[in-house]
Motif scaffolding. Structure first.
Motif, short mmCIF file in Angstrom:
data_model
loop_
_atom_site.label_atom_id
_atom_site.label_comp_id
_atom_site.label_asym_id
_atom_site.label_seq_id
_atom_site.Cartn_x
_atom_site.Cartn_y
_atom_site.Cartn_z
N THR A 276 0.81 -1.21 0.00
CA THR A 276 0.00 0.00 0.00
C THR A 276 0.85 1.26 0.00
O THR A 276 0.33 2.35 -0.24
CB THR A 276 -0.93 0.01 1.23
OG1 THR A 276 -0.13 -0.11 2.41
CG2 THR A 276 -1.91 -1.15 1.16
N ASN A 280 0.40 5.71 -4.36
CA ASN A 280 -0.90 6.25 -4.00
C ASN A 280 -1.26 7.44 -4.88
O ASN A 280 -2.05 8.29 -4.49
CB ASN A 280 -0.92 6.66 -2.52
CG ASN A 280 -1.03 5.45 -1.62
OD1 ASN A 280 -1.81 4.55 -1.91
ND2 ASN A 280 -0.24 5.42 -0.56
N LEU A 287 -12.97 3.06 -5.07
CA LEU A 287 -13.34 1.66 -4.84
C LEU A 287 -14.26 1.62 -3.62
O LEU A 287 -13.89 2.08 -2.54
CB LEU A 287 -12.08 0.82 -4.57
CG LEU A 287 -12.33 -0.64 -4.15
CD1 LEU A 287 -13.02 -1.41 -5.26
CD2 LEU A 287 -11.01 -1.31 -3.75
N ARG A 294 -12.44 4.01 -0.94
CA ARG A 294 -11.01 4.31 -1.02
C ARG A 294 -10.68 4.88 -2.39
O ARG A 294 -11.08 4.33 -3.42
CB ARG A 294 -10.17 3.05 -0.78
CG ARG A 294 -8.68 3.27 -0.95
CD ARG A 294 -7.89 2.00 -0.66
NE ARG A 294 -6.47 2.18 -0.97
CZ ARG A 294 -5.60 2.79 -0.19
NH1 ARG A 294 -6.00 3.30 0.97
NH2 ARG A 294 -4.33 2.90 -0.53
N MET A 296 -8.21 5.20 -5.27
CA MET A 296 -7.18 4.25 -5.69
C MET A 296 -6.03 4.93 -6.41
O MET A 296 -6.22 5.88 -7.17
CB MET A 296 -7.80 3.21 -6.61
CG MET A 296 -8.84 2.32 -5.94
SD MET A 296 -8.10 1.22 -4.72
CE MET A 296 -7.34 0.02 -5.82
N GLU A 300 -2.52 0.68 -8.46
CA GLU A 300 -3.00 -0.22 -7.42
C GLU A 300 -3.99 -1.24 -7.99
O GLU A 300 -4.84 -0.91 -8.83
CB GLU A 300 -3.67 0.55 -6.29
CG GLU A 300 -2.71 1.23 -5.35
CD GLU A 300 -3.45 1.82 -4.15
OE1 GLU A 300 -3.15 1.42 -3.02
OE2 GLU A 300 -4.32 2.68 -4.36
N LEU A 302 -7.07 -4.15 -7.19
CA LEU A 302 -8.18 -4.29 -6.25
C LEU A 302 -7.69 -4.91 -4.94
O LEU A 302 -8.12 -4.50 -3.86
CB LEU A 302 -9.27 -5.18 -6.86
CG LEU A 302 -10.09 -4.62 -8.02
CD1 LEU A 302 -11.10 -5.66 -8.47
CD2 LEU A 302 -10.81 -3.34 -7.62
N GLU A 304 -4.81 -4.69 -3.48
CA GLU A 304 -4.10 -3.70 -2.67
C GLU A 304 -5.08 -2.76 -1.98
O GLU A 304 -4.89 -2.39 -0.82
CB GLU A 304 -3.09 -2.95 -3.53
CG GLU A 304 -1.96 -3.83 -4.01
CD GLU A 304 -1.18 -3.25 -5.18
OE1 GLU A 304 -0.36 -4.00 -5.73
OE2 GLU A 304 -1.38 -2.08 -5.53
N GLY A 305 -6.14 -2.38 -2.69
CA GLY A 305 -7.15 -1.52 -2.09
C GLY A 305 -7.91 -2.22 -0.98
O GLY A 305 -8.19 -1.64 0.08
N THR A 334 -13.47 -2.48 -14.98
CA THR A 334 -12.13 -2.87 -14.54
C THR A 334 -11.36 -3.45 -15.71
O THR A 334 -11.91 -3.75 -16.77
CB THR A 334 -12.20 -3.92 -13.41
OG1 THR A 334 -12.87 -5.08 -13.91
CG2 THR A 334 -12.92 -3.37 -12.20
N LYS A 358 -7.32 -3.88 -12.10
CA LYS A 358 -7.24 -2.46 -11.77
C LYS A 358 -8.52 -1.75 -12.22
O LYS A 358 -9.26 -2.24 -13.07
CB LYS A 358 -6.02 -1.82 -12.46
CG LYS A 358 -4.70 -2.41 -12.00
CD LYS A 358 -3.53 -1.79 -12.75
CE LYS A 358 -2.21 -2.43 -12.32
NZ LYS A 358 -1.06 -1.84 -13.05
#
Length: 367
Positions: A276, A280, A287, A294, A296, A300, A302, A304-305, A334, A358
């Motif tokens: 993470t 950023n 998401l 969050r 994203m 990143e 999905l 990681e989120g 996505t 992603k």
């Protein structure tokens, strides 16, 4: 090589074993009943169910271990190296990786009598989902594990199974399952075993087919003359598999009969905290998962989120192979780099692999 064993009445109650139910998929609590070294850095672990079960799986599939290491929930996937033709126990074989958190934990801390939770079996790299009449198993390093399971299954259940097995390793001391493979070859005339070693091939016993260096067109044609008539199964480190794929393409091999398995390296399976912090940079995409939202980063995934939000998800391979991180996109667009283990129907319903997906818009996700 050291071998540890444990004797407990519950593990040797033949009546209970014979009457045990099939385990075909789901969670199972296992007890380690044997542990031994295959080579200087490879260990095998034999398990039986705490409650006796018969393990039903497709040769080539894998288990996902669920462990607590230093207070952290950790998941790793390992191919089953035993055969479903011998269903009352199950074996995994693990190579210790320098700096590898899980492989070294298993080698140092998992002992005979210990228990571990597992789920599975999973994986489409197997002899049921991939049909073939003549086989070529190409392996390197610990990539030999699914090939060994497949070989044992075929030779246990068929007479005259037509198998060419070409195993690549650094040296004779790095050959996993060498004695067992030699025995299979001795007992099965249609089992053509050969090796390619980076060094030390001259130390192999006389009578074995071998080459030295790296696999190339000359070595492949010499050791497996009819390779173009076979269905090829490949497993090993990424550079090895990419090299084999390029080699076969240059030789005009029918790539529809080329199949591979990969879990990447353990060093790529890093902690969520590290992931993470990588990127950023905001994309402007959000998401949403239940009450969690969050922003994203542009690179990143999905997964990681999800992990950054502290939400529960199994992430065993992080390479788009094991299928453990499957989740459903309810709304939004996505982009996925892998759909391995997903069926066409699941893809149509919106399922994706979180580690390989992603955002291309705001997304509502269901775990």
């Amino acid at each position: 090589m050291s071998i540890d064993t444990i004797s407990r009445p519950s593990l040797h109650n033949h009546e209970r074993q014979l009457a045990s139910n099939d385990w075909q998929h789901g969670q199972v609590e296992l007890q380690c009943v044997e542990k031994w070294q295959e080579t200087h850095d490879v260990f095998s672990y034999r398990f039986q169910g705490i409650e006796p079960v018969k393990f039903q799986f497709k040769p080539g599939q894998f288990l996902t271990f669920n462990m607590d290491i230093d207070g952290k929930k950790t998941y790793r996937s390992y191919t089953i190296s035993s055969s479903p033709s011998r269903p009352y126990s199950i074996v995994v074989t693990v190579k210790c990786i320098e700096g590898g958190r899980v492989s070294n934990y298993l080698a140092e801390s998992l002992n005979v009598g210990d228990t571990i939770n597992a789920s599975g079996p999973d994986g489409v790299f197997n002899l049921v989902d991939i049909k073939a009449d003549k086989y070529l198993f190409l392996s390197a390093g610990s990539g030999i594990t699914p090939m060994f399971s497949m070989s044992r299954w075929l030779t246990d259940t068929q007479v005259g199974a037509d198998i060419a097995f070409l195993n690549c390793a650094k040296s004779p001391e790095d050959l996993i399952f060498r004695t067992q493979l030699d025995t299979i070859s001795f007992n099965n005339s249609a089992f053509n075993l050969s090796y390619i070693l980076e060094s030390g091939a001259e130390r192999l016993p006389q009578g074995l087919s071998w080459g030295e260096g790296r696999i190339n067109a000359e070595q492949l044609s010499r050791l497996v003359e009819d390779y173009k008539q076979r269905t090829i199964f490949v497993c090993g480190p990424e550079p090895f598999m990419k090299g084999v794929e390029s080699l076969l393409e240059s030789l005009n091999f029918d790539m529809s009969r080329y199949h591979y398995e990969s879990f990447g390296t353990e060093s790529s399976q890093v902690d969520a905290k590290v992931i993470t912090e990588v990127d950023n940079t905001a994309t402007g995409f959000m998401l949403r998962i239940g009450d969690n939202s969050r922003a994203m980063g542009q690179n990143e995934t999905l997964l990681e989120g999800i992990e950054a939000e502290g939400l529960p998800i199994i992430a065993a391979c992080r390479a788009g192979v094991c299928g453990a991180c499957k989740c459903k996109v309810i709304e939004g667009e996505t982009e996925s780099s892998s759909v391995m283990t997903l069926t066409p129907d699941e893809i149509a319903q919106g399922y994706v692999l979180a580690c390989s997906t992603k955002l291309k818009s705001d997304v509502l996700l269901q775990l």
